[in-house]
Design an enzyme around this catalytic site. Sequence first.
Site, PDB file in Angstrom:
ATOM      1  CB  THR A  13      51.200  19.288  43.857  1.00 38.01           C
ATOM      2  OG1 THR A  13      51.895  19.514  42.636  1.00 38.01           O
ATOM      3  CG2 THR A  13      51.788  18.080  44.555  1.00 38.01           C
ATOM      4  CG  LEU A  28      52.694  20.549  48.531  1.00 37.44           C
ATOM      5  CD1 LEU A  28      51.519  19.697  48.997  1.00 37.44           C
ATOM      6  CD2 LEU A  28      53.791  19.661  47.950  1.00 37.44           C
ATOM      7  CG  ASP A  29      53.887  23.075  41.742  1.00 34.01           C
ATOM      8  OD1 ASP A  29      54.535  23.990  42.268  1.00 34.01           O
ATOM      9  OD2 ASP A  29      54.340  22.294  40.890  1.00 34.01           O
ATOM     10  NE  ARG A  30      44.616  27.351  41.614  1.00 33.84           N
ATOM     11  CZ  ARG A  30      44.020  28.406  41.052  1.00 33.84           C
ATOM     12  NH1 ARG A  30      44.706  29.222  40.296  1.00 33.84           N
ATOM     13  NH2 ARG A  30      42.732  28.632  41.252  1.00 33.84           N
ATOM     14  NE  ARG A  36      53.941  21.136  37.166  1.00 35.62           N
ATOM     15  CZ  ARG A  36      53.226  22.236  37.320  1.00 35.62           C
ATOM     16  NH1 ARG A  36      53.163  22.827  38.514  1.00 35.62           N
ATOM     17  NH2 ARG A  36      52.559  22.744  36.309  1.00 35.62           N
TER      18      ARG A  36
END
Length: 242
Positions: free
Chosen positions: A71, A67-69, A168
């Site tokens: 998110t 997961l993105d930082r 995104r």
Amino acid sequence: MENESIYSIPDPINFLEIIYQDEILVAINKPHGLLVHRSQIAADTSEFAVQILRDQIGQRVYPVHRLDRKTSGVLLFALNEEMNSQMQIQFSEAKVKKHYHAIVRGFTPDELEIDYPLRRDDGIVQDAFTYFKTLKKVELNLPFGKHPTSRYSLIELMPTTGRMHQLRKHMAHIFHPIIGDRPHGCNKQNKFFLEKFEMNSMLLHAVELSFLHPVTQRQVSIRADYQPEFRRMLQTLQFVAC
């Protein structure tokens, strides 16, 4: 590649919310701002989900996806290398169903499938597919730019591919960027949220992960409640009652 160091550094985290655990798998509800593992592009932090969870449960953990930082939400780990490999195969073969919630700019269509290839950092173009449906729309008496009101949508996203920053980029592509996203989002909206609401998170949450358990062969669905900042913005923007 995005420079993650522009994000605000979260307060020290000593305890992660475990939302699923058995003998071979463990899942957490990852907070906004926490990196999954050490990264060269984020030299501003010494805290990572892998390290914190390892210390918390007293054994090695293997993240089977990312997961993105910024998110939040369901993040799954394996507890041994064999299960890590098996789960990564499920992800690579698109056998894992992923559901995300996001707050985006504007009024989105009731539902839409986005079929828009994405280019990797090395120049390779990959197919990318995202389906979303709109859960709720709000219009607030908050002037923004030349507009007398502000419009936002709460949507549920279900990607069928797993490209970097796919959700995104796809939402930016259809001109409904996720609030708080950088660099793919709307800088003016992000500044507005920072100044008006003191909100500096990206409003993207991994709400559910469903997969076939590699040992029991039973279907498993793991859900993660909204993190406090996401819940606050749902209330502030009047998606839910205070």
